[in-house]
Enzyme design. Structure first.
Site, PDB file in Angstrom:
ATOM      1  N   GLU A   1       0.802  -1.222   0.000  1.00  0.00           N
ATOM      2  CA  GLU A   1       0.000   0.000   0.000  1.00  0.00           C
ATOM      3  C   GLU A   1       0.835   1.274   0.000  1.00  0.00           C
ATOM      4  O   GLU A   1       0.475   2.268  -0.629  1.00  0.00           O
ATOM      5  CB  GLU A   1      -0.952   0.011   1.205  1.00  0.00           C
TER       6      GLU A   1
ATOM      7  N   PHE B   1      -6.448  -1.777   5.874  1.00  0.00           N
ATOM      8  CA  PHE B   1      -5.112  -1.982   5.323  1.00  0.00           C
ATOM      9  C   PHE B   1      -4.393  -0.673   5.011  1.00  0.00           C
ATOM     10  O   PHE B   1      -3.215  -0.678   4.667  1.00  0.00           O
ATOM     11  CB  PHE B   1      -5.187  -2.835   4.056  1.00  0.00           C
TER      12      PHE B   1
ATOM     13  N   HIS C   1     -10.840  -6.138   9.356  1.00  0.00           N
ATOM     14  CA  HIS C   1     -11.596  -5.874   8.140  1.00  0.00           C
ATOM     15  C   HIS C   1     -12.871  -5.069   8.432  1.00  0.00           C
ATOM     16  O   HIS C   1     -13.792  -5.060   7.620  1.00  0.00           O
ATOM     17  CB  HIS C   1     -12.005  -7.183   7.452  1.00  0.00           C
TER      18      HIS C   1
END
Length: 658
Positions: A397, A423, A464
């Site tokens: 990322e 993330f 998540h």
């Protein structure tokens, strides 16, 4: 030191010598000024000038170079007026950052130079993005990015090399191995014999070169530049050199053995090249003195220009206005033709129609190409727009966000999809330190949208399910969008893509396939900073956003006698305080509902601001309702307890009765 002039003319050799001599003489002047207290700090590149000069001299003027703080030769070889550099170092308004950043922490589109930030690694990813733009333009240009041996230990280094290799980007990764990262020697930083050996792991061509030999540097870069124009690929270059001064002057060099200093003093790049030119009859003592005196005169004259400039004076309006690039928003009204679609479809439509509108728009993310993304939002995009513009990325990322910034610098718009908002933590640094600060620092836009599938309610557990808007909402330079309905999602995402400023765009994934709405079929935009008053009443003001809007609606349906203003914020930065104030002044009561945990959340700032601005209108204490102070659990019973949905009903009834 062995020099090989090859086919260089005498004029070219003398030009290289003057290019090499200039940063050395500037540094000698700066060191004197430092001792006199006229310069606050200095990062010396004495002993390694041949790399910066040789690399830059071999490139075209419109090929981007991304230097470090010891690469003065890059700036002087690009012929930046010296007084502009001096004014930058002295913090004058005429410098490249208007006194907002120091040293070489700046960029300039005029000279195709993009400077570093103190977090060294991200600029390697920025180079990837610039090179990707060149590749998409098919202009046969290359990009050179500098780093030191210390920064090769950073994750960004490895991420950037991997991306460049996978995408076959025309990037020269220039590693100046000068022996020490501040005071830490190389044997405490890595175990491979040469840093160039790391190229093998990425399937990358690499070379080890004498960084003190200006001709070896220049010839190799010239050769590789020609090769890369025909065969696009990244190349890792390790230049062996030495830093003859401290990391910065205050640190000194006591940690370096004297015998090592003596060895490298014999390899001085300026002295050795001068001696070589004298030996072959290209340079003469008289001519050398002329060069030295001419450069010193130029330095003194330009220093005088800087000294004559006024000291930096704070201008509050200018400071605030420069945080964001001005955005001349033109509202495009929605058409009357609508279709009933899901939230996820609205996002997909906005992306597709924006890709059609902007042929310089590139989407990047994990699994977004043929697979269509984790939520199938970009399904079919490869067939419509091609793999050049819909790009799968490695799982990295940080470098991807940095590359998006590089795309923006080189004339593109970029969207980065975080597979899950959680993330983003591994891409946090370039968002808050590159994207957010770039326009304020040196007046360059960062035309990047970071899409953030977020939120709980799907029993996805701690990694998540976060709604982490508060991580970014406090960072000046970012715009934060968080829609609750499909029509808003489409219009706001279109605006986000049009806006040249960095936008973090939150998409609650529980809403993706559960919320339907009649959405205009054609392209349209919605302005930022305009909340939506969904219901009107005079008993209480409810302020919320995201999935929590739907929770509030459910509670109000259950209690039809409650007369509430229900305000869906839609954007968190800019935030529509005016609508909130007007509502509170009418109702006298305020309850704020957020999915995030309480401490440090959006509700806290809204509460504090309303208490400050509307205190005399309040008839009850402001209530905040948020998730409990734990990470988000997995099991439904625990997740239900974590979320504030049920507690909101109790708190709302209490404040109405107050």
């Amino acid at each position: 030191m062995n020099f090989d002039r090859k086919d260089l003319s005498n004029v070219q050799l003398l030009e290289l010598y003057k290019r090499l001599l200039t940063p050395r003489l500037i540094e000698e002047k700066m060191l004197i000024l430092l001792r006199q207290g006229k310069v606050s700090k200095w990062f010396s590149g004495i002993g390694q000038e041949a790399i910066a000069v040789g690399v830059t001299a071999a490139l075209e003027k419109d090929e981007y170079v991304l230097p470090m703080h010891r690469n003065l030769g890059v700036f002087t070889t690009r012929d930046i007026p010296l007084h502009k550099l001096f004014s930058q170092w002295q913090g004058k308004k005429t410098g490249f950052t208007k006194g907002r950043d120091r040293s070489f922490h700046f960029g300039t589109q005029e000279y195709h130079i993009i400077g570093m930030i103190s977090h060294l690694g991200p600029q390697l990813g920025v180079a990837d993005g610039i090179a990707l733009a060149n590749k998409l333009k098919k202009n046969r240009k290359i990009t050179a990015v500098f780093t030191g041996e210390g920064a090769t230990s950073e994750g960004d280094f490895h991420e950037a090399l991997n991306i460049a290799s996978v995408w076959e980007l025309p990037v020269l990764f220039v590693v100046e191995n000068n022996g020490y990262g501040l005071s830490t020697p190389t044997n405490e930083q890595y175990r491979c014999e040469n840093l160039a050996d790391k190229g093998v792991g990425y399937g990358m061509e690499s070379y080890v070169l004498d960084g003190n030999n200006i001709l070896e540097v220049f010839h190799k870069i010239t050769e590789l530049k020609q090769s890369l124009a025909e065969n696009s690929r990244p190349i890792l270059l390790e230049f062996k050199t030495f830093r003859m001064r401290g990391h910065e002057e205050a640190s000194g060099t006591k940690y370096v053995p004297q015998e090592l200093m003596d060895v490298w003093a014999e390899k001085d790049p300026v002295k050795n090249f001068r001696d070589y030119l004298l030996s072959i009859g290209v340079l003469f003592e008289e001519l050398d003195n002329e060069f030295v005196q001419s450069i010193k005169k130029e330095i003194d004259e330009n220093w005088a220009i800087t000294q004559s400039e006024p000291e930096c004076v704070a201008d509050l309006e200018e400071e605030l206005n420069d945080v964001y690039k001005p955005f001349d928003f033109h509202e495009i009204k929605p058409s009357d033709t609508k279709e009933n679609i899901r939230f996820v479809d609205a996002i997909s439509q906005a992306l597709s129609q924006s890709m059609e509108k902007f042929d310089n728009l590139v989407i990047m993310g994990q699994d977004i190409a043929e697979y269509g993304g984790a939520f199938k939002i970009t399904d079919g995009f490869v067939e419509k727009f091609g793999k050049d513009r819909v790009r799968n990325t490695p799982i990295c990322e940080s470098a991807v966000v940095s590359a998006a910034n590089g795309l923006s610098i080189n004339g593109y718009k970029a969207i980065v999809e975080m597979q899950f908002a959680d993330f983003v933590s591994t891409g946090f640094n370039p968002i808050v330190n590159l994207l957010a600060k770039q326009h304020y620092r040196w007046n360059e836009k960062s035309d990047v949208v970071v899409r953030m599938p977020c939120g709980a309610g799907t029993q996805a557990g701690p990694f998540h399910s976060q709604t982490n808007e508060a991580w970014f909402a406090k960072t000046p330079g970012l715009k934060i969008v968080y829609p609750a309905f499909p029509a808003d999602a489409k219009g706001l995402l279109n605006t986000a893509i049009e806006d040249p400023n960095p936008v973090v765009f939150f998409e609650h994934k529980q809403l993706y396939r559960s919320i339907y709405q009649d959405v205009p079929v054609d392209y349209y935009t919605i302005p930022f900073g305009k909340a939506h008053v969904m219901r009107c009443g005079n008993q209480v003001s409810i302020v919320t956003f995201g999935a929590a809007v739907h929770w509030a609606l459910e509670v109000l349906e259950k209690h039809p006698l409650i007369q509430a203003d229900l305000i869906d914020l839609r954007t968190l930065q800019p935030l529509d305080y005016q609508t909130i104030f007007q509502s509170v002044q009418k109702t006298g009561k305020l309850i704020i509902l957020q999915e995030d945990t309480m401490f440090g959340g959006i509700a806290s700032d809204i509460s504090a601001t309303v208490a400050q601005e509307c205190f005399t209108y309040l008839d009850a204490p402001i209530k905040r309702v948020a998730s409990i102070e734990t990470p988000i659990p997995f099991v439904k019973a625990l997740e239900d307890q974590y979320l504030p949905k049920n507690r909101f009903e109790t708190e709302l009834l209490e404040i109405v009765k107050f």
